[in-house]
Write a protein that holds these residues in place. Sequence first.
Motif, PDB file in Angstrom:
ATOM      1  N   ARG A  22       0.804  -1.231   0.000  1.00  0.00           N
ATOM      2  CA  ARG A  22       0.000   0.000   0.000  1.00  0.00           C
ATOM      3  C   ARG A  22       0.829   1.271   0.000  1.00  0.00           C
ATOM      4  O   ARG A  22       0.289   2.359  -0.223  1.00  0.00           O
ATOM      5  CB  ARG A  22      -0.929   0.018   1.229  1.00  0.00           C
ATOM      6  N   PHE A  23       2.139   1.127   0.279  1.00  0.00           N
ATOM      7  CA  PHE A  23       2.956   2.322   0.442  1.00  0.00           C
ATOM      8  C   PHE A  23       4.255   2.196  -0.343  1.00  0.00           C
ATOM      9  O   PHE A  23       4.767   1.091  -0.553  1.00  0.00           O
ATOM     10  CB  PHE A  23       3.270   2.562   1.923  1.00  0.00           C
ATOM     11  N   GLU A  24       4.774   3.339  -0.746  1.00  0.00           N
ATOM     12  CA  GLU A  24       6.056   3.398  -1.430  1.00  0.00           C
ATOM     13  C   GLU A  24       7.015   4.248  -0.609  1.00  0.00           C
ATOM     14  O   GLU A  24       6.673   5.368  -0.218  1.00  0.00           O
ATOM     15  CB  GLU A  24       5.897   3.998  -2.833  1.00  0.00           C
ATOM     16  N   VAL A  25       8.190   3.699  -0.359  1.00  0.00           N
ATOM     17  CA  VAL A  25       9.214   4.392   0.427  1.00  0.00           C
ATOM     18  C   VAL A  25      10.365   4.741  -0.501  1.00  0.00           C
ATOM     19  O   VAL A  25      10.714   3.963  -1.396  1.00  0.00           O
ATOM     20  CB  VAL A  25       9.708   3.506   1.584  1.00  0.00           C
ATOM     21  N   GLU A  26      10.958   5.895  -0.289  1.00  0.00           N
ATOM     22  CA  GLU A  26      12.026   6.381  -1.166  1.00  0.00           C
ATOM     23  C   GLU A  26      13.356   6.390  -0.412  1.00  0.00           C
ATOM     24  O   GLU A  26      13.643   7.314   0.352  1.00  0.00           O
ATOM     25  CB  GLU A  26      11.682   7.763  -1.680  1.00  0.00           C
ATOM     26  N   PRO A  27      14.180   5.360  -0.621  1.00  0.00           N
ATOM     27  CA  PRO A  27      15.466   5.271   0.091  1.00  0.00           C
ATOM     28  C   PRO A  27      16.398   6.434  -0.198  1.00  0.00           C
ATOM     29  O   PRO A  27      17.276   6.734   0.613  1.00  0.00           O
ATOM     30  CB  PRO A  27      16.053   3.955  -0.421  1.00  0.00           C
ATOM     31  N   GLY A  28      16.222   7.079  -1.330  1.00  0.00           N
ATOM     32  CA  GLY A  28      17.109   8.190  -1.677  1.00  0.00           C
ATOM     33  C   GLY A  28      16.719   9.511  -1.071  1.00  0.00           C
ATOM     34  O   GLY A  28      17.354  10.532  -1.351  1.00  0.00           O
ATOM     35  N   PHE A  29      15.674   9.524  -0.227  1.00  0.00           N
ATOM     36  CA  PHE A  29      15.241  10.788   0.350  1.00  0.00           C
ATOM     37  C   PHE A  29      15.038  10.638   1.858  1.00  0.00           C
ATOM     38  O   PHE A  29      13.932  10.439   2.342  1.00  0.00           O
ATOM     39  CB  PHE A  29      13.944  11.259  -0.304  1.00  0.00           C
ATOM     40  N   PRO A  30      16.116  10.706   2.641  1.00  0.00           N
ATOM     41  CA  PRO A  30      16.003  10.598   4.106  1.00  0.00           C
ATOM     42  C   PRO A  30      15.352  11.833   4.711  1.00  0.00           C
ATOM     43  O   PRO A  30      15.404  12.920   4.148  1.00  0.00           O
ATOM     44  CB  PRO A  30      17.458  10.452   4.560  1.00  0.00           C
ATOM     45  N   LEU A  35      12.871  13.455  11.331  1.00  0.00           N
ATOM     46  CA  LEU A  35      11.927  12.488  11.894  1.00  0.00           C
ATOM     47  C   LEU A  35      12.619  11.216  12.374  1.00  0.00           C
ATOM     48  O   LEU A  35      11.956  10.249  12.744  1.00  0.00           O
ATOM     49  CB  LEU A  35      10.860  12.131  10.854  1.00  0.00           C
ATOM     50  N   ASP A  36      13.954  11.216  12.350  1.00  0.00           N
ATOM     51  CA  ASP A  36      14.696  10.048  12.839  1.00  0.00           C
ATOM     52  C   ASP A  36      14.372   9.771  14.301  1.00  0.00           C
ATOM     53  O   ASP A  36      14.053  10.683  15.081  1.00  0.00           O
ATOM     54  CB  ASP A  36      16.204  10.283  12.717  1.00  0.00           C
ATOM     55  N   GLN A  37      14.472   8.511  14.674  1.00  0.00           N
ATOM     56  CA  GLN A  37      14.393   8.093  16.065  1.00  0.00           C
ATOM     57  C   GLN A  37      15.759   7.528  16.464  1.00  0.00           C
ATOM     58  O   GLN A  37      16.581   7.203  15.590  1.00  0.00           O
ATOM     59  CB  GLN A  37      13.299   7.046  16.257  1.00  0.00           C
ATOM     60  N   PRO A  38      16.039   7.408  17.755  1.00  0.00           N
ATOM     61  CA  PRO A  38      17.376   6.930  18.164  1.00  0.00           C
ATOM     62  C   PRO A  38      17.790   5.610  17.527  1.00  0.00           C
ATOM     63  O   PRO A  38      18.972   5.399  17.265  1.00  0.00           O
ATOM     64  CB  PRO A  38      17.229   6.803  19.691  1.00  0.00           C
ATOM     65  N   HIS A  39      16.830   4.722  17.266  1.00  0.00           N
ATOM     66  CA  HIS A  39      17.163   3.422  16.679  1.00  0.00           C
ATOM     67  C   HIS A  39      16.416   3.173  15.376  1.00  0.00           C
ATOM     68  O   HIS A  39      16.162   2.016  15.003  1.00  0.00           O
ATOM     69  CB  HIS A  39      16.860   2.294  17.669  1.00  0.00           C
ATOM     70  N   ALA A  40      16.088   4.226  14.656  1.00  0.00           N
ATOM     71  CA  ALA A  40      15.404   4.069  13.368  1.00  0.00           C
ATOM     72  C   ALA A  40      15.637   5.304  12.518  1.00  0.00           C
ATOM     73  O   ALA A  40      15.652   6.429  13.028  1.00  0.00           O
ATOM     74  CB  ALA A  40      13.906   3.839  13.576  1.00  0.00           C
ATOM     75  N   ARG A  41      15.821   5.077  11.205  1.00  0.00           N
ATOM     76  CA  ARG A  41      16.053   6.180  10.267  1.00  0.00           C
ATOM     77  C   ARG A  41      14.776   6.467   9.483  1.00  0.00           C
ATOM     78  O   ARG A  41      14.084   5.540   9.051  1.00  0.00           O
ATOM     79  CB  ARG A  41      17.188   5.816   9.305  1.00  0.00           C
ATOM     80  N   LYS A  43      -0.846  11.934   4.966  1.00  0.00           N
ATOM     81  CA  LYS A  43       0.595  11.965   4.751  1.00  0.00           C
ATOM     82  C   LYS A  43       1.260  10.946   5.666  1.00  0.00           C
ATOM     83  O   LYS A  43       0.874  10.798   6.829  1.00  0.00           O
ATOM     84  CB  LYS A  43       1.141  13.360   5.023  1.00  0.00           C
ATOM     85  N   VAL A  44       2.269  10.284   5.107  1.00  0.00           N
ATOM     86  CA  VAL A  44       2.949   9.238   5.862  1.00  0.00           C
ATOM     87  C   VAL A  44       4.452   9.398   5.696  1.00  0.00           C
ATOM     88  O   VAL A  44       4.937  10.149   4.846  1.00  0.00           O
ATOM     89  CB  VAL A  44       2.519   7.837   5.388  1.00  0.00           C
ATOM     90  N   TYR A  45       5.182   8.697   6.532  1.00  0.00           N
ATOM     91  CA  TYR A  45       6.634   8.583   6.369  1.00  0.00           C
ATOM     92  C   TYR A  45       7.037   7.195   6.831  1.00  0.00           C
ATOM     93  O   TYR A  45       6.214   6.432   7.380  1.00  0.00           O
ATOM     94  CB  TYR A  45       7.372   9.678   7.141  1.00  0.00           C
ATOM     95  N   ALA A  46       8.278   6.839   6.593  1.00  0.00           N
ATOM     96  CA  ALA A  46       8.754   5.492   6.921  1.00  0.00           C
ATOM     97  C   ALA A  46       9.901   5.559   7.916  1.00  0.00           C
ATOM     98  O   ALA A  46      10.715   6.481   7.893  1.00  0.00           O
ATOM     99  CB  ALA A  46       9.209   4.765   5.649  1.00  0.00           C
ATOM    100  N   LEU A  47       9.958   4.555   8.769  1.00  0.00           N
ATOM    101  CA  LEU A  47      11.094   4.358   9.671  1.00  0.00           C
ATOM    102  C   LEU A  47      11.706   3.000   9.371  1.00  0.00           C
ATOM    103  O   LEU A  47      11.012   1.974   9.400  1.00  0.00           O
ATOM    104  CB  LEU A  47      10.655   4.416  11.136  1.00  0.00           C
ATOM    105  N   VAL A  48      12.992   2.991   9.073  1.00  0.00           N
ATOM    106  CA  VAL A  48      13.727   1.748   8.847  1.00  0.00           C
ATOM    107  C   VAL A  48      14.370   1.356  10.176  1.00  0.00           C
ATOM    108  O   VAL A  48      15.221   2.082  10.702  1.00  0.00           O
ATOM    109  CB  VAL A  48      14.786   1.913   7.746  1.00  0.00           C
ATOM    110  N   CYS A  49      13.963   0.224  10.711  1.00  0.00           N
ATOM    111  CA  CYS A  49      14.339  -0.144  12.075  1.00  0.00           C
ATOM    112  C   CYS A  49      15.739  -0.745  12.143  1.00  0.00           C
ATOM    113  O   CYS A  49      16.270  -1.269  11.160  1.00  0.00           O
ATOM    114  CB  CYS A  49      13.317  -1.131  12.632  1.00  0.00           C
ATOM    115  N   ASP A  50      16.320  -0.666  13.325  1.00  0.00           N
ATOM    116  CA  ASP A  50      17.639  -1.242  13.600  1.00  0.00           C
ATOM    117  C   ASP A  50      17.581  -2.750  13.389  1.00  0.00           C
ATOM    118  O   ASP A  50      16.737  -3.436  13.976  1.00  0.00           O
ATOM    119  CB  ASP A  50      18.026  -0.917  15.047  1.00  0.00           C
TER     120      ASP A  50
END
Length: 690
Positions: free
Chosen positions: A35-43, A47-53, A67-74
């Motif tokens: 349902r969602f598209e994440v763009e790795p080239g646009f950090p 909105l970073d968290q201590p253990h997630a980008r 509106k949404v955003y993505a967090l890539v977890c540790d």
Amino acid sequence: MSDQAEDLRLEEATRPARRERGGQGQGSTVVVDRRFEVEPGFPLPGLDQPHARAFAAAARDQTSPRKVYALVCDPLLAPRRGLLGPLQSLARLPMIVPLGYETVFWPPDNARRGVLILTRPEGERIQSDTRASFAPFDEDAILRKVVLPLLPALVELGARGISHRAIRADNLFFRDASRSECMLGECVSAPAALDQPSVYEPIEGAMALPAGRGVGSTSDDLYAFGVTLAILLRGGNPVAELSDEAIVHSKLSRGTYGTLVGKQRLPLSLTEALRGLLSDETADRWGLNDLEMWANGRHLSPKQPMALARASRPFEFQEKDYWNCRTLSLAFGSHWDEARQTLVGEELITWVHRSVGDEKRAEGLALQLRGAQGGRAGDAPGDRQLARVLMVLDGKAPLRQRQFSTRIDAVGEVLAVHYGDQSMRQIFVDILGNRLINYWFEAQPGMRPEYAVLKKGYEQLGFFLMRQRIGYGLERCLYDQNEFWPCLSPMLADAYVTRIEEVLPALEALTAGGLPEREPVDRHVAAFIAARTSGVPERILSALGREDDEVIRRLGNVYLLAEVQRLAGPKRLPGLAAWLGRSMGPVIESFHSREIRQTLALELQASVEAGDLYHLALAMDDGKLRKEDDSGFANATAEYSAVTRELAWVEQGGLTRPQFVFAKSQQIAAVVAGCLASLTVLVMTMLYVG
């Protein structure tokens, strides 16, 4: 302009160009949850968290206004996946909630990662980081922008039995650009309370390692909310420069309210709320009903904190004076080896008995220290005795041994977060072996209902540790205690395997570049499978540990993975089947019949082509063929032995020995005589009849 506002401006300005790019390389979009598209080239560092980008994301449905955003977890941690479902229904509340989650291939890392999709705040973060200063909030702003907007979220979380465990000033956002009200940040990207600074934790939680603070309760969230209000009023963290030990020591000595507010003059209504929320005694701390009544204008009188009993004279340790048992226990726990040397003799027992005036506690210390020294005062107590001494000095404190410090419900989580530290693994083993967990339960004034469940689970860990073979041991403890923890097998380091359904596809993927040299089942893979499936036959786990029998051990590997394929699929695994098939050489060679070995080789090839692990296991462990082979081999062995004995007898001159010649002559004479007699009788009979 803040980092987050700049992120939003750049994302909006470049979105059309990024969509036209079509996505190649690192800039290509990654689909999450379909349902969602994440763009790795646009950090999105704001909105970073201590253990997630954080990264830009969008719903694939172009009509969606959200509106949404993505967090890539540790990759070495596990998000709180158990909250994903319950929190999705709370999107109407002023809080960032998860809308989707999936483990996907992440191009920048060239590995699989867990990716969260969350609702995106339109405003900026209130505090850029835990040490940053900002314009203080006044009484009206605290009530209008913070308390009233966030209260419904706190009430709803409490009603559902969900503890947020990430309420802090740097995890609050303005809901929109007008900065009219706040919203809570996300709480699922890392284990509970792992990202919380010590100042936001109650005394017992702040004493523990971040990984050992546990899921906690609504009371912990309300305490953190009170700390957040105090920091908003101060325009920053007033104790940011203090160490964690110093913060806890100050809370023990002055109370949390005195530590954070001190002599600052506050409006009476805010003083009332802060004293209620920051009570260091859980029983006296405000609940949600108290906070609601205060927010609606009713005045409450929080209980005044009771100061810790002060000794008549201090106990000196590390050139500092300590006036009560709790602060001394904290110091002992922070300086372990020095504390062990300090406890030689009976000085502590005497101080507690005479200066503190606590005979019961003095008796408990005497029981531990004198028992440890055999009635003598010459040797320093061991780690086990010191850990028990700390429990006697402060029964409310976490379970502690050296640097391992945890609330009782987070023992397994500390093991998981610090699994890469060999010393922490050894301490975990010592804690279980020394039955310190049981002693902690015994040291509590009352047995809560949840303690019985925890105690039973920890007893199971002791059973796992006693059985050190593959499928058990520390690895089994790790996965048994942490439901969503990724498998830490070196083979699967880039696969982020957290579910049983992901094990075989990850192993299959390893064969894409050629069959690996090592076997596909190591201690982590075996323990992960055993913990994530119910009813793995004990005979399979036993077979895995048969280092003395290579055939049984290799068949155990096949049976274990075949069981996973049966339970979770997929149906075809040609690469993994070939990987396992290559290791079946010793199994096939264990058969004696050449014809049977040829038959098995054909069966092996058919199983590999079909990618069917269960067929492979049954073919290699055919009981009928094994019985036939054993019987044929036994007969062949017997025949061979007989022929060998006869040849040896001939070679040793058996045919020419007098005894043999005489015996054979007698036998031949007897046979000839018998034949002649029979012939004579026959002839006489014929003559008589004729």
